[in-house]
Design a protein around this motif. Structure first.
Motif, PDB file in Angstrom:
ATOM      1  N   ARG A 361       0.811  -1.221   0.000  1.00 21.61           N
ATOM      2  CA  ARG A 361       0.000   0.000   0.000  1.00 21.61           C
ATOM      3  C   ARG A 361       0.847   1.275   0.000  1.00 21.61           C
ATOM      4  N   LEU A 362       2.166   1.115   0.169  1.00 15.83           N
ATOM      5  CA  LEU A 362       3.037   2.289   0.156  1.00 15.83           C
ATOM      6  C   LEU A 362       3.272   2.753  -1.277  1.00 15.83           C
ATOM      7  N   TRP A 363       3.636   4.023  -1.408  1.00 17.02           N
ATOM      8  CA  TRP A 363       3.975   4.552  -2.718  1.00 17.02           C
ATOM      9  C   TRP A 363       5.217   3.851  -3.248  1.00 17.02           C
ATOM     10  N   PRO A 364       5.240   3.479  -4.510  1.00 15.41           N
ATOM     11  CA  PRO A 364       6.437   2.815  -5.086  1.00 15.41           C
ATOM     12  C   PRO A 364       7.709   3.627  -4.880  1.00 15.41           C
ATOM     13  N   GLU A 365       7.556   4.968  -4.916  1.00 12.51           N
ATOM     14  CA  GLU A 365       8.741   5.813  -4.739  1.00 12.51           C
ATOM     15  C   GLU A 365       9.347   5.628  -3.344  1.00 12.51           C
ATOM     16  N   LEU A 366       8.495   5.449  -2.327  1.00 13.14           N
ATOM     17  CA  LEU A 366       9.004   5.245  -0.965  1.00 13.14           C
ATOM     18  C   LEU A 366       9.718   3.903  -0.845  1.00 13.14           C
ATOM     19  N   ILE A 367       9.150   2.870  -1.467  1.00  5.90           N
ATOM     20  CA  ILE A 367       9.796   1.556  -1.432  1.00  5.90           C
ATOM     21  C   ILE A 367      11.140   1.609  -2.153  1.00  5.90           C
ATOM     22  N   ALA A 368      11.163   2.265  -3.307  1.00  4.49           N
ATOM     23  CA  ALA A 368      12.414   2.382  -4.058  1.00  4.49           C
ATOM     24  C   ALA A 368      13.454   3.161  -3.261  1.00  4.49           C
ATOM     25  N   GLU A 369      13.006   4.202  -2.539  1.00  2.00           N
ATOM     26  CA  GLU A 369      13.937   4.982  -1.723  1.00  2.00           C
ATOM     27  C   GLU A 369      14.537   4.129  -0.604  1.00  2.00           C
ATOM     28  N   ASP A 370      13.701   3.303   0.038  1.00  2.17           N
ATOM     29  CA  ASP A 370      14.199   2.427   1.102  1.00  2.17           C
ATOM     30  C   ASP A 370      15.193   1.412   0.560  1.00  2.17           C
ATOM     31  N   ILE A 371      14.878   0.835  -0.596  1.00  2.00           N
ATOM     32  CA  ILE A 371      15.779  -0.155  -1.194  1.00  2.00           C
ATOM     33  C   ILE A 371      17.106   0.489  -1.563  1.00  2.00           C
ATOM     34  N   ASN A 372      17.049   1.664  -2.182  1.00  2.00           N
ATOM     35  CA  ASN A 372      18.282   2.340  -2.591  1.00  2.00           C
ATOM     36  C   ASN A 372      19.119   2.742  -1.391  1.00  2.00           C
ATOM     37  N   ARG A 373      18.461   3.160  -0.314  1.00  2.00           N
ATOM     38  CA  ARG A 373      19.208   3.523   0.893  1.00  2.00           C
ATOM     39  C   ARG A 373      19.955   2.311   1.450  1.00  2.00           C
ATOM     40  N   PHE A 374      19.264   1.165   1.498  1.00  2.00           N
ATOM     41  CA  PHE A 374      19.921  -0.045   1.996  1.00  2.00           C
ATOM     42  C   PHE A 374      21.062  -0.472   1.071  1.00  2.00           C
ATOM     43  N   LEU A 375      20.821  -0.455  -0.239  1.00  2.00           N
ATOM     44  CA  LEU A 375      21.849  -0.905  -1.178  1.00  2.00           C
ATOM     45  C   LEU A 375      23.054   0.020  -1.182  1.00  2.00           C
ATOM     46  N   ARG A 376      22.832   1.323  -0.997  1.00  2.00           N
ATOM     47  CA  ARG A 376      23.973   2.237  -0.923  1.00  2.00           C
ATOM     48  C   ARG A 376      24.833   1.912   0.292  1.00  2.00           C
ATOM     49  N   GLY A 377      24.173   1.654   1.429  1.00  2.00           N
ATOM     50  CA  GLY A 377      24.930   1.298   2.624  1.00  2.00           C
ATOM     51  C   GLY A 377      25.654  -0.028   2.471  1.00  2.00           C
ATOM     52  N   TRP A 378      24.963  -1.011   1.872  1.00  2.00           N
ATOM     53  CA  TRP A 378      25.573  -2.331   1.679  1.00  2.00           C
ATOM     54  C   TRP A 378      26.760  -2.233   0.732  1.00  2.00           C
ATOM     55  N   ALA A 379      26.599  -1.464  -0.338  1.00  2.00           N
ATOM     56  CA  ALA A 379      27.692  -1.310  -1.304  1.00  2.00           C
ATOM     57  C   ALA A 379      28.869  -0.569  -0.685  1.00  2.00           C
ATOM     58  N   ALA A 380      28.591   0.456   0.132  1.00  2.00           N
ATOM     59  CA  ALA A 380      29.679   1.185   0.773  1.00  2.00           C
ATOM     60  C   ALA A 380      30.439   0.297   1.745  1.00  2.00           C
ATOM     61  N   GLN A 381      29.710  -0.558   2.466  1.00  2.00           N
ATOM     62  CA  GLN A 381      30.354  -1.458   3.419  1.00  2.00           C
ATOM     63  C   GLN A 381      31.243  -2.472   2.708  1.00  2.00           C
ATOM     64  N   HIS A 382      30.832  -2.894   1.504  1.00  2.00           N
ATOM     65  CA  HIS A 382      31.584  -3.913   0.777  1.00  2.00           C
ATOM     66  C   HIS A 382      32.364  -3.315  -0.381  1.00  2.00           C
ATOM     67  N   ASP A 383      32.688  -2.047  -0.280  1.00  2.00           N
ATOM     68  CA  ASP A 383      33.516  -1.407  -1.292  1.00  2.00           C
ATOM     69  C   ASP A 383      34.900  -2.062  -1.320  1.00  2.00           C
ATOM     70  N   GLN A 384      35.555  -2.026  -2.466  1.00  2.00           N
ATOM     71  CA  GLN A 384      36.879  -2.614  -2.645  1.00  2.00           C
ATOM     72  C   GLN A 384      36.868  -4.115  -2.433  1.00  2.00           C
ATOM     73  N   ALA A 385      35.745  -4.772  -2.721  1.00  2.00           N
ATOM     74  CA  ALA A 385      35.669  -6.226  -2.604  1.00  2.00           C
ATOM     75  C   ALA A 385      35.412  -6.839  -3.967  1.00  2.00           C
ATOM     76  N   VAL A 386      35.823  -8.098  -4.107  1.00  2.00           N
ATOM     77  CA  VAL A 386      35.570  -8.832  -5.333  1.00  2.00           C
ATOM     78  C   VAL A 386      34.153  -9.374  -5.236  1.00  2.00           C
TER      79      VAL A 386
END
Length: 416
Positions: A361-386
């Motif tokens: 029932r949430l706006w797709p934009e809000l879901i996309a924002e939550d996903i992108n926020r998590f993925l940015r953090g996950w990618a930053a944590q695993h930066d410089q990894a194979v």
């Protein structure tokens, strides 16, 4: 980077016009100049209004859940931050402050069926804990050793991981990996306070710390007050963990290998199997002397060799690999890392949660924002990894395949 070269931020210069940072630097310098000094005038600093304001800012930044009193951060702001901090300062000054039990919740461990007990103190207690941490941390930072990386200013998981790469490059290819079983729940209060008293003799501060440790936790409507544990989830608990495990760091003999500790996760890099086995035996004995023990399921000795097995540490899987030597470049052997299976599974589980039916029932934009926020953090944590294969598994929501060697960043090997 080596385990000796990393330095905490407390060694830097104080920010002009910032009395809190100036106080921290003064405490750090005094403790560093006299390793035997015991501080006796700290309590008045904990209840300073600027210290409490800085503590509130730290608590607000982490945006935590309410404790057993069900008071949220938003309700605190409605009540009035200055009003609450004034009440806390008065209670501390008059000796009326009493911490409430923490709310106990069980959080699933990523990639496993285990659950981690997490304690959530009320907001007002988190503010006081943060104020205590602001004052005490620089005193103990002066003593902490270079092998300790977890929850310290100016140090990060990347610093600890770089030590593994450097030591492996020097030829230490035998690894002892382990972590401490139920560390935050098993630290004995009496021995922990003895460790604190090596540097602090201010009785009101010691009384306040004992009250925090004895506040206990509420679970299923029952309050328990065990005589062990530093309540993982509290603001002060990471510092208390490091204070207690500093005894392990201090007793470690470098002849048994290079110790790298991130809170309760430990790795020892060794030259040979015999040295690794001796290191594991010494670790087990030192932990037993502290009333702790290594977790059997996560304790093993690993030999790093091409095509051999690897080990997990800080959310990464580490393995010795050989580069392809593309473009006429010489082939080199190095310690590569990629997100561990548990870390990848956690990412997939989190994405499923963020896109679950309950959020339709949430706006797709809000879901996309939550996903992108998590993925940015996950990618930053695993930066410089194979991590090409792991990232593909996250995108496709499938089990991660056995990773193959990749080049990270702008065409250079990971440890470069």
């Amino acid at each position: 980077m080596s385990a000796v070269s990393a330095s905490p931020a407390a060694k830097g210069s104080p920010v002009a016009g910032d009395p809190v940072r100036a106080l921290q630097h003064a405490l750090y310098r005094a403790a560093k100049a006299d390793p035997g000094r015991r501080f006796h005038a700290l309590y008045d600093k904990i209840r300073r209004r600027d210290i409490l304001w800085r503590a509130w800012a730290a608590v607000r930044r982490y945006n935590g859940a309410p404790g057993i009193d069900k008071i949220t951060l938003g309700q605190v702001e409605e009540y009035g931050i200055d009003r609450l901090l004034g009440e806390l300062a008065s209670e501390l000054e008059e000796g009326r402050y009493r911490p409430l039990p923490a709310r106990r919740v069980l959080m699933p461990k990523p990639g496993t069926t285990e659950q981690r007990p997490l304690s959530i103190p009320p907001v007002r207690d988190r503010i006081v804990q943060a104020a205590v941490k602001i004052v005490l941390e620089p005193v103990f930072e002066a003593d902490f050793l270079p092998c300790s990386f977890g929850f310290r200013p100016g140090r990060s998981p990347q610093d600890a991981l770089q030590v593994l790469i450097d030591e492996c490059a020097q030829g230490r290819r035998w690894v002892v990996e382990t972590d401490i079983a139920s560390c935050f729940s098993a630290i004995p209060h009496q021995e922990l306070m003895q460790a604190v008293e090596e540097r602090v003799c201010d009785q009101p501060v010691l009384k306040l710390l004992r009250a925090m440790l004895r506040a206990g936790v509420m679970e299923n409507g029952q309050v328990r007050r065990p005589d062990t544990g530093a309540a993982q989830g509290g603001v002060i608990s990471p510092l208390m963990c490091n204070v207690y495990l500093h005894r392990l760091d201090r007793a470690w003999d470098g002849g048994d290998g290079v110790l790298v500790r991130f809170a309760d996760d430990l790795v020892v890099m060794c030259w040979s199997r015999s040295q690794a086995e001796a290191a594991l035996a010494r670790l087990t004995g030192l932990l037993a002397g502290l009333g702790l023990e290594p977790k059997a399921a996560k304790t093993r000795v690993v030999h790093l060799e091409e095509g051999g097995e690897g080990f997990d540490f800080l959310g990464f899987h580490h393995r010795l690999v050989r580069s392809r030597g593309l473009g006429g470049k010489p082939r080199v052997t190095f310690l590569a890392r990629w997100p561990s299976d548990r870390a990848t599974q956690h990412a997939r589980d989190r994405i499923r949660e963020l896109t679950g039916r309950r959020r339709l029932r949430l706006w797709p934009e809000l879901i996309a924002e939550d996903i992108n926020r998590f993925l940015r953090g996950w990618a930053a944590q695993h930066d410089q990894a194979v991590c090409a294969d792991a990232a593909r598994a996250v995108r496709q929501q499938e089990a991660p395949p056995q990773p193959q060697l990749r080049v990270a960043g702008a065409g250079r090997p990971v440890p470069g």
